[in-house]
Write a protein that holds these residues in place. Sequence first.
Motif, PDB file in Angstrom:
ATOM      1  N   ARG A 211       0.838  -1.206   0.000  1.00  0.00           N
ATOM      2  CA  ARG A 211       0.000   0.000   0.000  1.00  0.00           C
ATOM      3  C   ARG A 211       0.870   1.252   0.000  1.00  0.00           C
ATOM      4  O   ARG A 211       1.927   1.275   0.605  1.00  0.00           O
TER       5      ARG A 211
ATOM      6  N   THR B  51      -5.483   6.364  -1.189  1.00  0.00           N
ATOM      7  CA  THR B  51      -4.806   5.116  -0.846  1.00  0.00           C
ATOM      8  C   THR B  51      -4.756   4.216  -2.070  1.00  0.00           C
ATOM      9  O   THR B  51      -5.738   4.079  -2.785  1.00  0.00           O
TER      10      THR B  51
ATOM     11  N   ASP C 221      -3.833   0.297  -3.081  1.00  0.00           N
ATOM     12  CA  ASP C 221      -3.569  -1.062  -2.602  1.00  0.00           C
ATOM     13  C   ASP C 221      -3.091  -1.924  -3.758  1.00  0.00           C
ATOM     14  O   ASP C 221      -3.702  -1.915  -4.836  1.00  0.00           O
TER      15      ASP C 221
END
Length: 119
Positions: free
Chosen positions: A102, A114, A116
């Motif tokens: 991440r 964010t 991932d």
Amino acid sequence: MSPRRRALASLAGLAMMPALLAACQKKLEAAQFVGQWKSSRLALTPMHLLPNGEWEIRTPEGKVLQYGLWQLDGQRLVWTFRDDNGDLARDVNAVVSVDARRFVLLERDGSQTTFDRQD
């Protein structure tokens, strides 16, 4: 040392904190960002950061929806792309955190995005 001098010394120390923190941060490497990522801003389509400095947002069928160039500049990711008018645009985002699965970027409006890892 007088209380006033002690207070000034404390203020000088606080002013140096950002530089000290930056010096203590682990040096980021572009290779850490190469791969396929799911962004908190893109519901379904993954972003591909390629080792040659290109990025693409592709559908699962492989259709490219958006693309451009990316580069790591110290503790910032710099994105280059064509805007809606066809002009070249740049978006510079500070890297808030990064690990193997991440990474988090600070957007211009103060929000965070964010990413991932998907591969």
